[in-house]
Design an enzyme around this catalytic site. Sequence first.
Site, PDB file in Angstrom:
ATOM      1  NE  ARG A 184      -3.908   0.676   1.901  1.00  0.00           N
ATOM      2  CZ  ARG A 184      -5.129   0.795   2.429  1.00  0.00           C
ATOM      3  NH1 ARG A 184      -5.314   1.535   3.512  1.00  0.00           N
ATOM      4  NH2 ARG A 184      -6.155   0.177   1.898  1.00  0.00           N
ATOM      5  CG  ASP A 201     -13.352   6.738  -1.346  1.00  0.00           C
ATOM      6  OD1 ASP A 201     -13.347   6.519  -0.106  1.00  0.00           O
ATOM      7  OD2 ASP A 201     -12.316   6.699  -2.031  1.00  0.00           O
ATOM      8  NE  ARG A 214     -10.576  -4.983   0.741  1.00  0.00           N
ATOM      9  CZ  ARG A 214      -9.770  -3.990   1.129  1.00  0.00           C
ATOM     10  NH1 ARG A 214     -10.265  -2.913   1.691  1.00  0.00           N
ATOM     11  NH2 ARG A 214      -8.465  -4.055   0.906  1.00  0.00           N
TER      12      ARG A 214
HETATM   13  N1  NVA Z   1      -9.782   6.944  -1.502  1.00  0.00           N
HETATM   14  C1  NVA Z   1      -9.435   6.508  -0.165  1.00  0.00           C
HETATM   15  C2  NVA Z   1      -9.725   5.040   0.017  1.00  0.00           C
HETATM   16  C3  NVA Z   1      -9.447   4.514   1.393  1.00  0.00           C
HETATM   17  C4  NVA Z   1      -9.644   3.041   1.517  1.00  0.00           C
HETATM   18  C5  NVA Z   1      -7.964   6.801   0.095  1.00  0.00           C
HETATM   19  O1  NVA Z   1      -7.143   6.583  -0.797  1.00  0.00           O
HETATM   20  O2  NVA Z   1      -7.642   7.250   1.207  1.00  0.00           O
HETATM   21  N1   CP Z   2     -11.293   0.183   2.512  1.00  0.00           N
HETATM   22  C1   CP Z   2     -10.021   0.085   2.928  1.00  0.00           C
HETATM   23  O1   CP Z   2      -9.092  -0.204   2.153  1.00  0.00           O
HETATM   24  O2   CP Z   2      -9.862   0.273   4.265  1.00  0.00           O
HETATM   25  P1   CP Z   2      -8.503   0.435   5.065  1.00  0.00           P
HETATM   26  O3   CP Z   2      -7.878   1.738   4.649  1.00  0.00           O
HETATM   27  O4   CP Z   2      -8.892   0.399   6.500  1.00  0.00           O
HETATM   28  O5   CP Z   2      -7.579  -0.712   4.706  1.00  0.00           O
END
Ligand code: NVA
Ligand code: CP
Length: 300
Positions: free
Chosen positions: A104, A219, A287
């Site tokens: 991530r 979102d 998930r």
């Molecule tokens: N668009 C949001 C999604 C979080 C799961 C972000 O990137 O923070």
């Molecule tokens: N939706 C999602 O990816 O949540 P987190 O940021 O908690 O992993």
Amino acid sequence: MAIRHFLTLQDLSSDEFRQLIDRAIELKAIQKEGRIFEPLKNKVLGMIFEKSSTRTRVSFEAGMIQFGGHAIFLSPDHSQVGRGEEIADTARVLSGMVDGIMVRTFEHDIVEEFARYATIPVINGLTDTYHPCQLLADMQTWQEHRGSIAGRTVAYIGDGNNMCHSYINAAILLDFHLRIASPKGYMPDQEIVARGGERIKLYSSAAEAVTGADLVVTDVWASMGQEEEAEERAKTFAPYQVNAGLMALAKPDALFMHCLPAHRGEEVTSDVIDSEQSVVWDEAENRLHAQKALLEFLMA
Ligand code: NVA
Ligand code: CP
């Protein structure tokens, strides 16, 4: 066999995407029945998180444990990743020790570079551009509630961000209509939209996009890394709030989804996210099951 990565949904064929959804539903049943199923016994997933996470971390970690394996959490603060060790070097080193890597991070190029140098599967756990794991869960959730999504109409309301881009990719693979309503300056990437062809329609009015939709999705207005823009975005995005009035324009049996975390009173109101039409808790739980299907596909 060549290594498969999962950096965007486009790493899957339409058939593979549908098979993963079916498998996720089977794995969910196995888990609910309390049956032990360990296709990844002794396998290890490395997880690099350069941004915060609740769902992604816990679902990958729990999934690996349920599959008989293990997951290792690496944060930039407590690994050399945060001290500037090159991505290529990290990818090569981890490839010698673990069986898969989830990343991530910020720029999408980073996961692509990881995949170039890794000799094990690399999974995108969210970048600034895409969030493909979330779409596996969202599409599983739709299928559980309503069956095939082909030919249906999805309204995505809000920021043309990583979630929006992954919805475009899902629309291409699963053949649904996607209406996107975003404020000027916050539309999704034009090239990604263009790939979707006729299926994708852009709107400036949230009401027009939602009218008659089968699924309404939103979102956060400020994603991770955009915290400083939050105040300005709150003003710009105010007309794009998913509230009961907006939901009333969708089909009477329309579902509501949000990848979470949510900000009640901003992008969505409590009376929508906590309503009967909202499937966000199934979506979050899925998930786990959807990513187990992915882990089995890539690593077993
Ligand atoms: N668009 C949001 C999604 C979080 C799961 C972000 O990137 O923070
Ligand atoms: N939706 C999602 O990816 O949540 P987190 O940021 O908690 O992993």
